[in-house]
Each structure stands twice: as C-alpha cells, then as structure tokens.
Design an enzyme around this catalytic site. Structure first.
Site, PDB file in Angstrom:
ATOM      1  N   GLY A   1      75.246  14.478  16.160  1.00  0.00           N
ATOM      2  CA  GLY A   1      74.740  15.836  15.941  1.00  0.00           C
ATOM      3  C   GLY A   1      74.158  15.994  14.550  1.00  0.00           C
ATOM      4  N   THR A   2      74.194  14.899  13.773  1.00  0.00           N
ATOM      5  CA  THR A   2      73.792  14.961  12.371  1.00  0.00           C
ATOM      6  C   THR A   2      72.288  14.820  12.170  1.00  0.00           C
ATOM      7  OG1 THR A   2      74.268  12.612  12.337  1.00  0.00           O
ATOM      8  CG2 THR A   2      75.976  14.067  11.513  1.00  0.00           C
TER       9      THR A   2
ATOM     10  N   ALA B   1      73.936   7.051   8.105  1.00  0.00           N
ATOM     11  CA  ALA B   1      72.622   7.043   7.455  1.00  0.00           C
ATOM     12  C   ALA B   1      72.486   5.822   6.552  1.00  0.00           C
ATOM     13  CB  ALA B   1      72.423   8.327   6.652  1.00  0.00           C
TER      14      ALA B   1
ATOM     15  N   LEU C   1      67.289  12.101   2.936  1.00  0.00           N
ATOM     16  CA  LEU C   1      66.373  11.502   3.911  1.00  0.00           C
ATOM     17  C   LEU C   1      65.574  12.557   4.673  1.00  0.00           C
ATOM     18  CD1 LEU C   1      68.935   8.860   5.153  1.00  0.00           C
ATOM     19  CD2 LEU C   1      66.979   8.439   3.646  1.00  0.00           C
TER      20      LEU C   1
ATOM     21  N   THR D   1      67.809  18.504   7.832  1.00  0.00           N
ATOM     22  CA  THR D   1      69.087  18.095   8.425  1.00  0.00           C
ATOM     23  C   THR D   1      70.151  17.965   7.337  1.00  0.00           C
ATOM     24  OG1 THR D   1      68.397  15.768   8.365  1.00  0.00           O
ATOM     25  CG2 THR D   1      68.069  16.949  10.431  1.00  0.00           C
TER      26      THR D   1
ATOM     27  N   GLN E   1      73.817  19.709   7.245  1.00  0.00           N
ATOM     28  CA  GLN E   1      75.071  18.991   7.062  1.00  0.00           C
ATOM     29  C   GLN E   1      75.923  19.645   5.981  1.00  0.00           C
ATOM     30  OE1 GLN E   1      76.510  16.105   8.677  1.00  0.00           O
ATOM     31  NE2 GLN E   1      75.147  17.206  10.033  1.00  0.00           N
TER      32      GLN E   1
ATOM     33  N   LYS F   1      73.507   8.344   0.005  1.00  0.00           N
ATOM     34  CA  LYS F   1      74.965   8.232  -0.087  1.00  0.00           C
ATOM     35  C   LYS F   1      75.734   8.790   1.112  1.00  0.00           C
ATOM     36  CE  LYS F   1      75.561   8.131  -5.112  1.00  0.00           C
ATOM     37  NZ  LYS F   1      75.982   8.957  -6.262  1.00  0.00           N
TER      38      LYS F   1
ATOM     39  N   GLY G   1      77.680  13.780   5.440  1.00  0.00           N
ATOM     40  CA  GLY G   1      78.345  14.454   6.553  1.00  0.00           C
ATOM     41  C   GLY G   1      79.655  15.122   6.171  1.00  0.00           C
ATOM     42  N   GLU G   2      80.266  14.654   5.089  1.00  0.00           N
ATOM     43  CA  GLU G   2      81.621  15.127   4.824  1.00  0.00           C
ATOM     44  C   GLU G   2      81.813  15.843   3.493  1.00  0.00           C
ATOM     45  OE1 GLU G   2      84.532  12.311   7.082  1.00  0.00           O
ATOM     46  OE2 GLU G   2      82.730  11.168   6.649  1.00  0.00           O
TER      47      GLU G   2
HETATM   48 MO1  MOS Z   1      84.610  11.363   9.928  1.00  0.00          MO
HETATM   49  S1  MOS Z   1      86.377  12.411   9.931  1.00  0.00           S
HETATM   50  O1  MOS Z   1      85.132   9.996   9.051  1.00  0.00           O
HETATM   51  O2  MOS Z   1      84.373  11.083  11.583  1.00  0.00           O
END
Ligand code: MOS
Length: 735
Positions: A464-465, A507, A627, A631, A635, A698, A701-702
């Site tokens: 979904g990213t 990525a 990138l 998106t 994120q 880098k 997502g988190e």
């Molecule tokens: Mo993420 S919690 O490392 O899928």
C-alpha cells in the site's frame, strides 16, 4: 533526453485500478469451483479440547468438510522452526488450547455464508486449565529470551556513577497498551493444490518468499513446488509480516476438501489469530549536569509473549544511539502469558520506545528549565555512540530547525498552563523521530523488448506504500525511458527473490536491485550493439556510449544512435534481459544508517471534559533521497495519524478473568477518524547519502509514527501540567 521522474510526486500507477475496484486483492482472485472456509475458535484460554461434536455442522447444507485435530492430516514440518518469530501455528495437530480464540476447527462449504453458519454449529467441549494473562502478576518471572534476534542488553560506561554525578535526575515508568494493526484488508489466503505436492497460494502478506518457505516446510514439500502470488495488499503494518496460520489452514482445508479453498479471517479473528503489539512497561532514568549535558541514560523494557513462542518489543534500541551520553544501559525482558504471540507493529520498538525516552527528555527539560529542542541539541550525537561509527548521513539539526520554523515553536510560552484559547488549554510539544535505514539483498530482472519498452520484475509486494510506482520511476530513470514505456511487476515467487516488506526496507532493497538490473540491461544492449555489424554503433567502445530517449548514442557523435527496440529486434530474440542479484552495499559496514525527524504538535484540552484535540501537526524528516514526493508525504502522514491513535485512542482490552479480548472490532477498538486528524504539515529535508544504498533512499514507512506519542504527551503536559505516562491519553486520565 527524457526527464528524470525519480522524486516527482506522480500519482500512483495503480490508483485508477484501486479506486475502480479493478485491482484484484488476493481473496478476490477469480478461481473456478472455489470452496469457502470459516474458522471455529476456542472460548477458553488454556486447556484441551475434550470432545468436538461436528455432526450438526457436517449435516448442514453445502458443507464439504469439517477439519479439526480429529481428522487433520499430520503436517511433517510442524516442529521445524524456520525463524525466531515463529507464529503459534495452531494447525489442528493436537488437542491443546494455548490462547483464547485459537483455531480449534474449520468448516469448508460451497459458500461463505454456509461455511460460517455451519461453523456456528460445531460444539467443542473443553477441559479448562488455570491461566494467567496478567503481565504485572508475572513480572517477577521476567526472563531474557535466549534466542533474541537483537542484543537484549547494552552497556556503555557506568550508569550508576553517571546518575550520582548528575545535577538533575528523572526516573519514571512509562506504559503502553496492546495495540492491533487493523489494516483495512483482513488476512486471507486461497490455496489450490495441484496433485499432492504442488500448490498455488494467493495470499495477503508482506513476504511472499517467507510464506512460500514456511508453507512448503510445514507440508514437507520443496519450496519450488509452491507458487505464492500477492498482487495487491490492503495494508500490512507488520501484522502480515510473518506467515501466520491462515495460509496453511487454507492448505489443510483444501487437502481435506479436495478442492481449492478460500479463507478470509474475520475482523474479530484479527484480534487473536495474528500478531499485535505487546503491552510495554518501560523504566527510564536520565541524569544531566546543570548545562543539560546527559551524564546517564538507562532504559529497561518489559513486554509479554505467549507460552509457545517469543517476540520481544525492541523498545530501547533507539536509546542506545539517539543521544551522545557516556553512560548508557538498556535491557529487554519478557514475561510469558497465556496469550497469542505478539509481532512487528509499525516501527516495532521505536514507536513505543520513543514515547518513553522522549517523554523523559521533556521531563528533564522542565527540570532543567531548558527549551526541549535546546536540550536535544546539547546532546546531539555527531556519530553513532552505540556502534561507534560515523552516520552515513544525518540531518536532524535541520529537521529541528525547519520543523520549529514551520510550526512556530518560538511562540510557545514554556510554563505549563500558560496558553489558552477560550475554554481550551493549549499545549505545544515536540519529540525526536528516528528509524534505522535498512537494506537487504534483493534481486530483479530487467527485460527490454523489440517494441522498445521495458518490463522489470521483482518478487516483492506493494503493501500500500506505492512500490509499483516508485520501482517504475527508478527503472525509467536508469533506462532513460519515458515512464509510459516501463512496466514493473511484483507479487509472484516466480519473479526474482526479494526480502519481506518490513523494517522500511522495500524501497531501498528492491529499488537498488531494480536500478542495478536496469543499468545492467543497458550495458548488455550496448555490448550487443557494438558487436553487431548492422548497428550504427558497430565497433565503438561500450564506454563511449550514452543513453537517451530509449536509444544508445555515441558520445562523440550523437547522430550515431541505435534504439533499444532496433537492437533487440536485430538480435533475433524477443527480448534482452538481465537479472541482478544485488547485495547489501559494502559501504554500510563503515557507517551507521538511520533516518531522523522532529515532530511538533499543538493540542487543545478541554479542562472540564478531559478531551484532547490535536489542532496542528508538523513533522520534519530527513530520509535520504525521496523517490516520490506524493507517496512519501502519504507515508509520513500515515505514520503520524497512527501516532495520534497511539497517543490518544488505541488500546486493546482483555477481560483478565476470562483471558479473552473484549475490544474485537472497530467500534470498541478506537482508531483515529477524520475528525480526529488536523491538517498535517510534512517538511521533507533534502539529504544526499552516497553510502546507504545504490539509490540513496532511507525508507520512510515507519519513521512517521516515531516520536508522535511523546510529542503529544509533552503537549498535554504543557497544556495541563499533567504528565501522563500511560498511553493512550484518554479523558479519564486527565480528570
Ligand atoms: Mo514493519 S512493523 O517492520 O512491517
């Protein structure tokens, strides 16, 4: 020259497919003659199934099979552990019950409705045993898990003497609740057996190769006999990171029923059958001299795991590297409870670990009467104090500066309860964000066809990213092709192997492989052209060529050119293709690789009701090469939204007498809704990193969720003078 597309905020290439319902998620795969499965789960927490009356279910209309420990095929690989994070595989291999709502039987029928109805007719009789689900009660039996995937403890200098030398000390305990990921798409799998030892598995997962390996090992077949397909995923966040029971359960059911079986677990079952974030109890002690220089940091984390497996929430890892401090110690301990096994949850560790550390830093700033940003700058880590390595890049100072500027931090009056907006108390808070920049080995294949287009493939998955989109951008740039001429495919184990989409690594890992494969096929095209007597480039050196607009040309004479399509067409083959098995970049051994950020938030607190509204939010991040600006923003914002949920809303409650989770749906388990979320400003700080990986990115997502819990708790303190150290900050805690 085709214009570079990497970095551009182009729309997702799959956006139209998704909004028009044409993107086929695994459970939507059209499979002829598919049967449907429904799982029966236990109503006790620990014990055994003494009897199982399946007669009514078997007689119900449309039922093809009832599968349980009484008739399930024995799985040859059930005891093989392939990973330290082996989910509790309750696959009907014995009569044991080890957590509440564990699968105890499964009904296969010709429709979903008939399967679910028949599942309600299965009557288990249990022998209950005593259990404990109370983390505090078990705390005295906390232990250091022997097979941890990360070092549980760290020591640098001497914390005790650092604390005694300190002018100011903070020592507090911070707690965070169980949280469930709740992706929109429930966990689902379709399994179709070809004969007894070949299977096709459509599954929603963050790791198609991990599912393939686990599925194959459980059923005792070579992994090459299993094809796993996952083209679209409706959110993962960690709960689809390891192969839970749903795919093997569907595999068992398909074997017994003798036809393809689809299993979609229910929203309620998502609260038990798959992992979640453990509750944490975190003790943090900080010491500083009168200038704010840290003299000691300690951070000790307790989390809970199941009886049958281990997962440790790595909440103190950032404490080892975030600030320069000579005396630091951290530890992680576990207690065993009669609960399902927890798992990775967005920024596992950092999401809740930064709540504790960055709340404590705020408490220290108040004790020192120092500005919270000034305190952090006073202890800025110029190199990684844990690994003793230089950073591959670090732009945290710029994040503090740009974030503070955008947010208007200087307007903050430091004393608590000093700012108001009518009946609302106003609070401003900030915290640091950080997450490791991971890269894993990954492979990709780039194919150039006679029509001049390129097809690039890598196993991987788009959770979904925006993976489809950024990989296409990377390949287009590396091939100097317009993006319309490049197609990227993923989500199939017949494609080159790639890592799990976890730890914000897709990525950087797959993107690097895609770039290297595209460059490699370009070189191959050049070699074919210069060797081909019919090519205008015949006889030139490969090094003397460059590429633009889908053609190679001689740098010395741009008129000498040969298009990709012509080169392939003359070769007589349908395509020229090169696969690259890309390894983690060597430079990474000499550097510490992290992304950083700064979170700024304004809250308004209604003093008489205790309600907290987030009224403004600014997150400033530096994460190497961006990138796709669009998106990327999504994120970051998505991470912050979940951070707001973590701070104010989310909590899974268990009835401790029954051992059963009572918040089992989105009515009882509160996630933020639109009305809870203000406009979120994201500041993307430019950062060039030549060492981190081949594309300089880098992973984002988190990091967005990290620091948010603390920034909000710090803002609530500033507004109210009340320090809440137990998440979520619900109104009852402020009254
Ligand atoms: Mo993420 S919690 O490392 O899928």
């Amino acid at each position: 020259m085709s214009e570079s597309v990497v970095g551009k905020g182009i729309d997702r290439l799959d956006a139209i497919l998704k909004v028009t319902g044409k993107a086929e998620y695994p459970a939507e795969t059209g499979v002829a003659n598919i049967a449907h499965a429904a799982v029966v789960t236990s109503t006790i927490t620990r014990g055994r199934i003494a009897a199982l009356d399946t007669r009514a279910a078997e007689r119900a209309p449309g039922v093809l099979a009832v599968v349980s420990h009484l008739n399930a095929p024995k799985l040859p690989g059930i005891d093989k552990r392939a990973s330290p994070v082996d989910p509790a595989l309750q696959l009907f291999q014995n009569d044991k019950v080890v957590y509440n709502e564990q699968p105890v039987a499964l009904v296969v029928a010709d429709s979903l409705e008939r399967a679910r109805h028949a599942a309600s007719l299965v009557v288990p009789r249990y022998e209950s045993a005593s259990f404990t689900v109370d983390m505090n009660a078990e705390a005295p039996r906390a232990y250091a898990p022997p097979n941890s995937r990360f070092p549980l403890d760290s020591q640098r200098g001497d914390v005790r003497s650092g604390l005694s030398a300190a002018k100011v000390r903070i020592a507090q305990s911070y707690t965070t609740p169980i949280e469930h990921h709740n992706p929109m798409e429930p966990h689902a799998a379709i399994v179709i057996w070809q004969g007894t030892d070949h299977a096709t598995v459509y599954v929603t997962t963050q790791g198609i190769f991990f599912v393939r390996q686990r599925f194959a090992s459980l059923f005792g077949i070579p992994k090459e006999n299993v094809r796993v397909i996952s083209h679209y995923i409706g959110g993962g966040f960690g709960c689809k990171g390891v192969p839970w029971v749903y795919a093997p359960l569907a595999g068992l059911a398909a074997k017994v029923a003798g036809r393809g079986v689809k299993l979609v677990i229910t929203r309620q079952q998502m609260f038990s059958m798959v992992g979640y974030r453990s509750r944490t109890v975190q003790k943090v002690a900080l010491g500083a001299d009168s200038s704010g220089k840290l003299t000691a940091i300690s951070h000790d984390v307790l989390s809970a795991t199941s009886r049958v497996d281990e997962f440790t929430e790595p909440a103190a890892l950032q404490t080892r590297m975030l600030y320069a401090c000579p005396n630091t110690s951290t530890s992680h301990r576990l207690v065993r409870l009669d609960i399902p096994t927890p798992t990775f949850t967005r920024a596992p560790g950092e999401a809740v670990g930064t709540f504790a550390l960055e709340s404590a830093m705020d408490e220290l700033a108040y004790a020192l009467q120092m500005d919270p940003i000034a305190l952090r700058l006073r202890n800025y880590a110029e190199t990684d104090p844990d690994k003793n390595l230089p950073w591959s890049s670090k732009s945290l100072r710029e994040c503090y500066r740009r974030g503070a500027e955008k947010f208007g931090w200087p307007a903050r009056r430091p004393p608590p309860r000093s700012m108001r907006d009518g009946r609302w108390l106003v609070g401003l808070g900030m915290a640091t964000a950080t997450y490791p920049a991971n890269q894993s080995d990954a492979s990709a294949i780039a194919r150039v066809r006679a029509d001049g287009t390129a097809l690039v493939q890598a196993g991987s998955q788009d959770i979904g990213t925006g993976t489809y989109t950024i990989m296409t951008q990377i390949a287009a740039d590396a091939l100097a092709l317009p993006i319309e001429k490049v197609r990227f495919e993923l989500g199939d184990t017949t494609f080159p192997e790639t890592p799990n989409s976890g730890g914000s690594r897709t990525a950087s890992s797959v993107g690097s492989a895609v770039k290297m494969a595209a460059l490699a096929v370009r070189k191959k095209l050049a070699e074919v052209a210069v060797a081909d007597s019919k090519s205008p480039l015949h006889g030139l050196e490969v090094e003397g060529l460059d590429v633009a607009d889908g053609a190679l040309y001689a740098k010395s004479n741009r008129a000498r050119r040969d298009s990709f399509g012509d080169i392939v067409a003359r070769s007589g083959a349908a395509e020229i293709a090169v696969q690259v098995d890309n390894k983690e970049k060597e430079d990474r051994k000499r550097y510490s690789t992290h992304s950083f950020g700064a979170q700024f938030v304004e809250v308004k607190v209604d003093e008489s009701l205790g309600t907290v509204r987030v009224s403004r939010f600014v997150g400033a991040f530096a994460a190497g090469k961006i990138l796709n600006a669009k998106t990327a923003q999504s994120q970051y914002q998505g991470g912050i939204v979940w951070g707001i949920g973590l701070a104010l809303h989310e909590s899974t409650h268990r009835d401790e007498r029954l051992g059963r989770i009572v918040t089992r749906d989105l009515a009882d388990y509160h996630v933020p809704v639109h009305a809870d979320i203000p406009h979120i400003d994201v500041v993307m700080v430019d950062e060039t990193d030549p060492y981190v990986n081949e594309i300089g990115s880098k992973g984002i997502g988190e990091i967005g969720i990290t620091g948010v819990g603390a920034a909000i708790a710090n803002a609530v303190y500033h507004a109210t003078g009340r320090r809440i150290r137990d998440l979520p900050i619900t109104p009852d805690k402020l009254l």
